[in-house]
Design an enzyme around this catalytic site. Structure first.
Site, short mmCIF file in Angstrom:
data_model
loop_
_atom_site.label_atom_id
_atom_site.label_comp_id
_atom_site.label_asym_id
_atom_site.label_seq_id
_atom_site.Cartn_x
_atom_site.Cartn_y
_atom_site.Cartn_z
N ASP A 124 -9.27 10.00 15.18
CA ASP A 124 -9.39 9.65 13.76
C ASP A 124 -9.93 8.22 13.62
OD1 ASP A 124 -9.28 9.96 11.03
OD2 ASP A 124 -7.11 9.67 10.87
N ASP A 158 -3.33 3.53 13.35
CA ASP A 158 -3.17 4.95 13.00
C ASP A 158 -3.39 5.87 14.20
OD1 ASP A 158 -2.92 5.75 9.86
OD2 ASP A 158 -3.61 3.72 10.19
N VAL A 186 4.00 1.35 2.33
CA VAL A 186 3.88 0.33 3.37
C VAL A 186 4.25 -1.00 2.72
CG1 VAL A 186 2.37 -0.81 5.05
CG2 VAL A 186 2.04 1.61 4.52
N LYS A 246 6.14 0.65 7.56
CA LYS A 246 5.81 1.95 6.97
C LYS A 246 7.11 2.73 6.85
CE LYS A 246 2.10 4.10 8.69
NZ LYS A 246 1.29 4.94 9.60
N GLY A 256 0.83 -1.21 0.00
CA GLY A 256 0.00 0.00 0.00
C GLY A 256 0.85 1.24 0.00
N GLU A 257 0.27 2.33 -0.48
CA GLU A 257 0.98 3.60 -0.48
C GLU A 257 0.10 4.62 0.20
OE1 GLU A 257 3.41 6.57 -3.45
OE2 GLU A 257 2.57 4.73 -4.25
N ARG A 303 -11.43 2.76 7.97
CA ARG A 303 -10.17 2.71 7.21
C ARG A 303 -8.96 2.56 8.14
NH1 ARG A 303 -12.13 7.76 7.24
NH2 ARG A 303 -10.96 9.27 8.48
N ASN A 304 -9.13 2.97 9.40
CA ASN A 304 -8.03 2.88 10.37
C ASN A 304 -8.16 1.67 11.31
OD1 ASN A 304 -6.75 5.13 9.38
ND2 ASN A 304 -7.84 6.54 10.73
#
Length: 450
Positions: free
Chosen positions: A311, A329, A208, A221, A201-202, A315-316
């Site tokens: 946050d 995250d 990552v 990361k 992933g970017e 997605r996290n």
């Protein structure tokens, strides 16, 4: 040693050598870092993994101490030798006594955007202009670097374009070296023991990768930009304080080519993609409940530590090989506070009081958790479908709340609505939410494996 540290995934440090082994035990030396795998029926005895040797076996709690967290403050720097905007004569005054290889880096006053490497050699101070060219740094236009950290690392081992190897940094007053702190607390890892695999992933701040560290599958990361790496140091420091089965576990960091943050590998990726790629045909309502409970337990732990995530969103949340959901995250994580940094807030997930007055608290995290529940039970749909961010802000302030996702259990929608109470004080705590979710879980059959 605090009992809550000795949980699966928790890390501890050996207080002594243990080389005369009983059956099932593993060897370790004083200072070795071990990861608890599971508890046993014998009090004070745990199954553990020696991060250094890769051996698994039994250890005694009495021989272990808590792995020390990094104390994060503005004094902790990845670049303690960076003095900012000072003049050449000021740099000369600072580089004393005049030993060969004593150095500092400053911003160039004459050439804004460039830097100057100031090195003491043969009783003099030599000033090397560091040019910023094609997004890279160079002194001689033959050797190029992604950032200052890389440049200092290179010239600490090679003379190249400069008169002498860099031997000792002249640290800025009031600054502590992050490298020293990481090393002292056991969070600094060895690049030679890391095998980097394919990119998985970017992100906005760097790639990552999948990797292997001492035989353990990891996610890595890599952040190359100096300034970004420095800001990610705060996230790393927060992660050193956290030990829970539903929080992504930090193994440590490597200071090379910028900053590498090494965490446990979460094979099934983030929760949004996990839900979207499988859908209703593969994931039952009971499994969604289990995911919701996993996230809630991770957040209850943060609540107990008086930490605010700020946050929280699907997605996290990362999903492990055995489908355990873990919160990740921690870049915005802080104690209850008014937000002081200029951070772009995720409008659809952020509580009204946080958007309006930057008032963040555990209860603003609870609002975000309600949105995450909606994402989970809608199998990864984007919240507030077809609404612009401006509309979301205005409508929510006027009292609008999303409808229940299709086939969502009524009790779960009631929980969401509770999380979206206008007044933060009326929202339930994560502790109460966990109790309610557990009751719902107990009424269901155990979920089958996905």
């Amino acid at each position: 040693m605090a009992v809550n540290v000795l949980v699966a995934g928790g890390q501890c440090v050996a207080k002594c050598n243990h080389l005369k082994l009983k059956p099932g035990e593993i060897a370790y030396h004083k200072g070795d870092i071990l990861t608890i795998v599971e508890t046993t029926q014998d009090r004070g005895i745990y199954k553990a993994y020696n991060n250094k040797t890769g051996d698994k076996g039994l250890v005694s709690c009495g021989n272990m101490r808590e792995r020390e967290a990094i104390r994060i403050d503005s004094c902790l720097s990845l670049m303690p030798w960076f003095h900012g905007k000072i003049s050449g004569p000021q740099a000369v005054k600072k580089l004393k006594p005049r030993e060969d290889g004593l150095f500092l880096v400053r911003e160039s006053i004459r050439h804004p955007g460039d830097y100057v490497l100031c090195v003491s050699f043969a009783g003099e101070v030599i000033h090397y202009r560091v040019i910023y060219q094609d997004n890279k740094l160079t002194i001689d236009k033959s050797q190029f670097f992604h950032n200052l950290i890389d440049m200092i690392e290179f010239y600490s081992k090679n003379t190249g374009a400069i008169a002498t190897i860099l031997h000792r940094a002249k640290e800025k007053e009031g600054i502590r070296s992050a490298e020293l702190e990481l090393s002292k607390t056991g969070w600094l890892l060895d690049m030679d023991k890391l095998i980097l695999g394919a990119s998985i992933g970017e992100g906005e701040f760097g790639e990552v990768y999948k990797g292997e560290y001492m035989g353990q599958q990891v996610a890595v990361k890599n952040i190359k930009c100096d300034v970004t790496a420095q800001s990610f140091l705060s996230e790393t420091a927060v992660m050193t304080k956290l030990q829970h089965k539903n929080l992504v576990r930090l193994l440590g960091v490597i200071l090379q080519n910028g900053l590498y943050i090494v965490t446990e590998l979460m094979d099934k990726g983030n929760l949004v993609n996990y839900l979207r790629t499988r859908g209703r045909s593969q994931i039952s309502s009971g499994q969604l409940m289990r995911i919701a409970l996993d996230v809630c337990e991770g957040m209850e732990y943060l609540e107990s530590k008086k930490l605010v995530h700020r946050d929280l969103a699907a997605r996290n949340i990362l999903v492990s090989k055995d489908t355990v959901a873990k919160v990740s995250d921690f870049g915005l994580t802080k104690g209850d506070s008014k937000g002081s940094e200029q951070v772009k807030l995720p409008v659809k997930w952020t509580a009204p009081e946080a958007l309006k007055k930057e008032k963040f608290s555990t209860r603003s995290d609870v609002w975000s958790y309600g949105i995450l529940l909606w994402e989970t039970f809608s199998y990864g749909r984007q919240p507030y479908p077809k609404m612009s961010l401006k509309e979301v802000r205005e409508r929510v302030e006027q009292g609008y709340r999303m409808e229940a996702p299709e086939d969502c259990p009524p009790a779960l929608y009631q929980l969401m609505r509770g999380c979206w109470q206008d007044e933060p004080g009326k929202r339930p705590s994560f502790h109460k939410l966990r109790d309610k979710l557990q009751k719902e879980m107990d009424q269901l059959d155990p979920p089958s494996e996905s």
